[in-house]
Enzyme design. Structure first.
Site, PDB file in Angstrom:
ATOM      1  N   ILE A 277       0.817  -1.217   0.000  1.00  0.00           N
ATOM      2  CA  ILE A 277       0.000   0.000   0.000  1.00  0.00           C
ATOM      3  C   ILE A 277       0.854   1.272   0.000  1.00  0.00           C
ATOM      4  CG2 ILE A 277      -0.299   0.395   2.504  1.00  0.00           C
ATOM      5  CD1 ILE A 277      -3.113   0.269  -0.140  1.00  0.00           C
TER       6      ILE A 277
ATOM      7  N   HIS B 257       7.074 -11.514   5.176  1.00  0.00           N
ATOM      8  CA  HIS B 257       6.642 -10.996   3.874  1.00  0.00           C
ATOM      9  C   HIS B 257       7.844 -10.795   2.970  1.00  0.00           C
ATOM     10  CE1 HIS B 257       6.965  -7.686   6.803  1.00  0.00           C
ATOM     11  NE2 HIS B 257       7.300  -6.876   5.827  1.00  0.00           N
TER      12      HIS B 257
HETATM   13  P1  AMP Z   1       8.064  -3.841   7.042  1.00  0.00           P
HETATM   14  O1  AMP Z   1       7.677  -4.839   8.108  1.00  0.00           O
HETATM   15  O2  AMP Z   1       8.995  -2.778   7.517  1.00  0.00           O
HETATM   16  O3  AMP Z   1       8.511  -4.531   5.756  1.00  0.00           O
HETATM   17  O4  AMP Z   1       6.749  -3.003   6.660  1.00  0.00           O
HETATM   18  C1  AMP Z   1       5.552  -3.612   6.283  1.00  0.00           C
HETATM   19  C2  AMP Z   1       5.217  -3.366   4.821  1.00  0.00           C
HETATM   20  O5  AMP Z   1       3.836  -3.688   4.691  1.00  0.00           O
HETATM   21  C3  AMP Z   1       5.389  -1.915   4.345  1.00  0.00           C
HETATM   22  O6  AMP Z   1       6.032  -1.912   3.070  1.00  0.00           O
HETATM   23  C4  AMP Z   1       3.963  -1.393   4.274  1.00  0.00           C
HETATM   24  O7  AMP Z   1       3.769  -0.419   3.266  1.00  0.00           O
HETATM   25  C5  AMP Z   1       3.184  -2.665   3.977  1.00  0.00           C
HETATM   26  N1  AMP Z   1       1.801  -2.620   4.471  1.00  0.00           N
HETATM   27  C6  AMP Z   1       1.394  -2.311   5.727  1.00  0.00           C
HETATM   28  N2  AMP Z   1       0.050  -2.361   5.802  1.00  0.00           N
HETATM   29  C7  AMP Z   1      -0.391  -2.718   4.577  1.00  0.00           C
HETATM   30  C8  AMP Z   1      -1.692  -2.938   4.014  1.00  0.00           C
HETATM   31  N3  AMP Z   1      -2.800  -2.797   4.737  1.00  0.00           N
HETATM   32  N4  AMP Z   1      -1.773  -3.286   2.705  1.00  0.00           N
HETATM   33  C9  AMP Z   1      -0.664  -3.425   1.962  1.00  0.00           C
HETATM   34  N5  AMP Z   1       0.589  -3.242   2.433  1.00  0.00           N
HETATM   35  C10 AMP Z   1       0.730  -2.881   3.709  1.00  0.00           C
END
Ligand code: AMP
Length: 130
Positions: free
Chosen positions: A30, A93
């Site tokens: 997102i 992820h």
């Molecule tokens: P990190 O754990 O630092 O990799 O951060 C989590 C990732 O998930 C970041 O790139 C956010 O932009 C992404 N993210 C968080 N919430 C959402 C959501 N609701 N939909 C899509 N991506 C998300």
């Protein structure tokens, strides 16, 4: 408490879905580094990738490869970068990021996209998964 990604997988929180199989789920990030930035997550919630059992890890990598190849076919880029990094969400992820330059890999420069642009991007990638 379920992670935000588990809530996406169960449909409690909306997403721009790319693909799923029995074990894994892919959707657009997102807050993308580049158009087409996608996250691949295992349905079974595990915090850290190196704690996954080997079979689940291999399945996630195979799923990510398939999704990454579709991104590469759909989105103009030099290649798709793959990275497991970040401290925000405690649910494994794999970031798949279309790269035009290494700036796209830094997580410091973000692109702004409208809902319509997200949907069009997801649709383009999905077509290459068929
Ligand atoms: P990190 O754990 O630092 O990799 O951060 C989590 C990732 O998930 C970041 O790139 C956010 O932009 C992404 N993210 C968080 N919430 C959402 C959501 N609701 N939909 C899509 N991506 C998300």
């Amino acid at each position: 408490m379920p992670s935000i990604f588990t809530k996406i997988i169960t449909g409690e929180i909306p997403c721009y879905k790319i693909a799923e199989d029995a074990d894994n789920f892919a959707f657009l990030d997102i807050n993308p580094n580049a158009q087409g930035h996608t996250l691949c997550v295992p349905k079974k919630e595990v915090d850290k990738i190196l704690d996954m059992d080997e079979a689940a890890y291999m399945k996630l990598m195979a799923f990510s490869r398939k999704v990454g190849r579709a991104i590469e076919a759909a989105i103009p880029c030099k290649r798709v970068g793959m990275s497991v990094i970040g401290l925000e969400v405690p649910h494994v992820h794999v970031h798949l990021i279309p790269l035009q330059s290494m700036q796209n890999a830094t997580f410091q420069h973000k692109v702004s996209m409208t809902p319509e642009e997200f949907e069009n991007t997801a649709s383009k990638i999905r077509k290459h998964l068929k």
